[in-house]
Motif scaffolding. Structure first.
Motif, PDB file in Angstrom:
ATOM      1  N   GLU A 156      -7.850   4.283 -21.414  1.00  0.00           N
ATOM      2  CA  GLU A 156      -8.395   5.236 -22.346  1.00  0.00           C
ATOM      3  C   GLU A 156      -7.685   6.420 -22.152  1.00  0.00           C
ATOM      4  O   GLU A 156      -7.616   7.074 -21.077  1.00  0.00           O
ATOM      5  N   LEU A 157      -6.885   6.722 -23.168  1.00  0.00           N
ATOM      6  CA  LEU A 157      -6.164   8.032 -23.274  1.00  0.00           C
ATOM      7  C   LEU A 157      -6.433   9.029 -24.373  1.00  0.00           C
ATOM      8  O   LEU A 157      -7.231   8.350 -25.518  1.00  0.00           O
ATOM      9  N   THR A 158      -6.280  10.068 -24.413  1.00  0.00           N
ATOM     10  CA  THR A 158      -6.620  10.968 -25.279  1.00  0.00           C
ATOM     11  C   THR A 158      -5.534  11.037 -26.385  1.00  0.00           C
ATOM     12  O   THR A 158      -4.348  10.354 -25.667  1.00  0.00           O
ATOM     13  N   ALA A 159      -5.704  11.633 -27.368  1.00  0.00           N
ATOM     14  CA  ALA A 159      -4.653  11.627 -28.433  1.00  0.00           C
ATOM     15  C   ALA A 159      -3.135  12.308 -27.658  1.00  0.00           C
ATOM     16  O   ALA A 159      -2.186  11.863 -27.949  1.00  0.00           O
ATOM     17  N   LYS A 160      -3.574  13.474 -27.078  1.00  0.00           N
ATOM     18  CA  LYS A 160      -2.483  14.135 -26.841  1.00  0.00           C
ATOM     19  C   LYS A 160      -1.899  13.374 -25.444  1.00  0.00           C
ATOM     20  O   LYS A 160      -0.571  13.370 -25.068  1.00  0.00           O
ATOM     21  N   GLU A 161      -2.613  12.562 -24.573  1.00  0.00           N
ATOM     22  CA  GLU A 161      -2.260  11.914 -23.435  1.00  0.00           C
ATOM     23  C   GLU A 161      -1.174  10.836 -23.951  1.00  0.00           C
ATOM     24  O   GLU A 161      -0.167  10.454 -23.412  1.00  0.00           O
ATOM     25  N   PHE A 162      -1.707  10.137 -25.075  1.00  0.00           N
ATOM     26  CA  PHE A 162      -1.020   8.961 -25.687  1.00  0.00           C
ATOM     27  C   PHE A 162       0.356   9.548 -26.256  1.00  0.00           C
ATOM     28  O   PHE A 162       1.416   8.974 -26.266  1.00  0.00           O
ATOM     29  N   ASP A 163       0.341  10.535 -26.849  1.00  0.00           N
ATOM     30  CA  ASP A 163       1.626  11.211 -27.529  1.00  0.00           C
ATOM     31  C   ASP A 163       2.688  11.707 -26.273  1.00  0.00           C
ATOM     32  O   ASP A 163       3.888  11.641 -26.464  1.00  0.00           O
ATOM     33  N   LEU A 164       2.029  12.149 -25.091  1.00  0.00           N
ATOM     34  CA  LEU A 164       3.036  12.472 -24.274  1.00  0.00           C
ATOM     35  C   LEU A 164       3.548  11.395 -23.351  1.00  0.00           C
ATOM     36  O   LEU A 164       4.670  11.111 -23.182  1.00  0.00           O
ATOM     37  N   LEU A 165       2.609  10.186 -23.147  1.00  0.00           N
ATOM     38  CA  LEU A 165       3.224   8.999 -22.618  1.00  0.00           C
ATOM     39  C   LEU A 165       4.237   8.345 -23.465  1.00  0.00           C
ATOM     40  O   LEU A 165       5.232   7.877 -23.217  1.00  0.00           O
ATOM     41  N   TYR A 166       4.054   8.245 -24.966  1.00  0.00           N
ATOM     42  CA  TYR A 166       4.992   7.765 -25.684  1.00  0.00           C
ATOM     43  C   TYR A 166       6.447   8.410 -26.097  1.00  0.00           C
ATOM     44  O   TYR A 166       7.365   7.577 -25.896  1.00  0.00           O
ATOM     45  N   PHE A 167       6.226   9.706 -25.795  1.00  0.00           N
ATOM     46  CA  PHE A 167       7.207  10.558 -25.905  1.00  0.00           C
ATOM     47  C   PHE A 167       8.394  10.087 -24.524  1.00  0.00           C
ATOM     48  O   PHE A 167       9.605   9.860 -24.923  1.00  0.00           O
ATOM     49  N   LEU A 168       7.981  10.104 -23.530  1.00  0.00           N
ATOM     50  CA  LEU A 168       8.466  10.024 -22.279  1.00  0.00           C
ATOM     51  C   LEU A 168       8.864   8.545 -22.148  1.00  0.00           C
ATOM     52  O   LEU A 168      10.038   8.183 -21.878  1.00  0.00           O
ATOM     53  N   ALA A 169       7.993   7.446 -22.419  1.00  0.00           N
ATOM     54  CA  ALA A 169       8.312   6.139 -22.224  1.00  0.00           C
ATOM     55  C   ALA A 169       9.381   5.783 -23.137  1.00  0.00           C
ATOM     56  O   ALA A 169      10.217   4.864 -22.867  1.00  0.00           O
ATOM     57  N   SER A 170       9.317   6.227 -24.262  1.00  0.00           N
ATOM     58  CA  SER A 170      10.392   5.978 -25.506  1.00  0.00           C
ATOM     59  C   SER A 170      11.578   6.523 -25.188  1.00  0.00           C
ATOM     60  O   SER A 170      12.615   6.206 -25.878  1.00  0.00           O
ATOM     61  N   ASN A 171      11.730   7.362 -24.253  1.00  0.00           N
ATOM     62  CA  ASN A 171      13.094   8.146 -23.732  1.00  0.00           C
ATOM     63  C   ASN A 171      13.279   7.955 -22.313  1.00  0.00           C
ATOM     64  O   ASN A 171      13.489   8.744 -21.512  1.00  0.00           O
ATOM     65  N   LYS A 172      12.962   6.766 -21.865  1.00  0.00           N
ATOM     66  CA  LYS A 172      13.068   6.257 -20.451  1.00  0.00           C
ATOM     67  C   LYS A 172      14.277   6.603 -19.615  1.00  0.00           C
ATOM     68  O   LYS A 172      15.415   6.243 -20.364  1.00  0.00           O
ATOM     69  N   GLY A 173      14.187   7.530 -18.693  1.00  0.00           N
ATOM     70  CA  GLY A 173      15.411   7.811 -18.031  1.00  0.00           C
ATOM     71  C   GLY A 173      15.932   9.226 -18.271  1.00  0.00           C
ATOM     72  O   GLY A 173      16.625   9.666 -17.543  1.00  0.00           O
TER      73      GLY A 173
END
Length: 233
Positions: A156-173
């Motif tokens: 369970e993630l908040t909207a902002k947590e999801f946004d943050l995770l997606y931004f970092l994960a989609s730019n791995k490394g």
């Protein structure tokens, strides 16, 4: 598209002004004046944003937010007392996406609301037009549903947590400074709001890392910022 906003605040005069100004911007606004009725309304109807005061009768804002986060990742903007650092940090830890202190100017308030909704809807649109599943390590990020799974278990993630995770994960490394992260995820100019970013990073690590104190996914690059590793087995 008409965006729906729920305002939960017991200050009648403030609510009238907020509803008036948001209405002039084209938002559909529903107002509730106590925590319990606000919570019920949030569970019955779907909203694009909930504006939630901390000091409320029947249930305070933190209690309402905690209940909302059990089943929803709707963006939440907290209204906090002037210069109350405790309220700000507490709200962010529970799952608030942003906060604004009272009293606030109409222009600042509208800008915050527009920024949150714009970011939320932009990411929703991107998730519909880009690859629907992003897999990194043991994490599976379903961008179309805005859901995250680890070892097939829903996180369970908040909207902002999801946004943050997606931004970092989609730019791995890639290494990002706090300023770059703030601009990308909060869709706003960086105002040295390190605490906001750090609280969200800390909350996210607790949810996705097996050992948050020794993270494998969200890595700190000392003196620079953060990067996404994704090397957990």
């Amino acid at each position: 598209m008409e965006y729906k906003i729920l305002v939960v605040d017991d200050d009648m005069d403030l609510c009238r002004l907020v509803k008036k100004y948001l209405g002039l911007e084209g938002y559909d606004v529903v107002v509730k004046h106590d925590g319990k009725s606000g919570l019920v309304e949030s569970q019955i109807n779907k909203y694009h944003l909930i504006i939630l005061d901390v000091m409320l009768p029947k249930m305070n804002g933190f209690e309402v937010l905690a209940e909302i986060r059990k089943s929803s990742s709707v963006p939440v903007l907290m209204l906090t007392a002037k210069d109350s650092e405790v309220d700000k940090v507490s709200g962010l830890r529970i799952g608030a996406d942003d906060y604004i202190t009272k009293p606030f100017s109409n222009s600042e308030f509208i800008a915050r609301v527009q920024s949150i909704i714009r970011r939320y809807m932009v990411l929703n649109f991107q998730s519909q037009s880009e690859e629907s599943i992003l897999t990194v390590g043991n994490l599976c990020i379903d961008v179309s549903r805005r859901e995250v799974y680890k070892n097939n278990m829903l996180i369970e993630l908040t909207a902002k947590e999801f946004d943050l995770l997606y931004f970092l994960a989609s730019n791995k490394g890639k290494v990002f400074t706090k300023k770059q992260i703030y601009r990308a995820v909060w869709n706003d100019e960086y105002a040295f709001d390190d605490n906001n970013i750090m609280v969200h990073i800390r909350r996210l690590r607790k949810k996705i890392e097996s050992t948050p104190e020794n993270p494998a996914y969200i890595l700190t690059v000392w003196g620079v910022g953060y990067k996404f590793g994704g090397n957990e087995k």
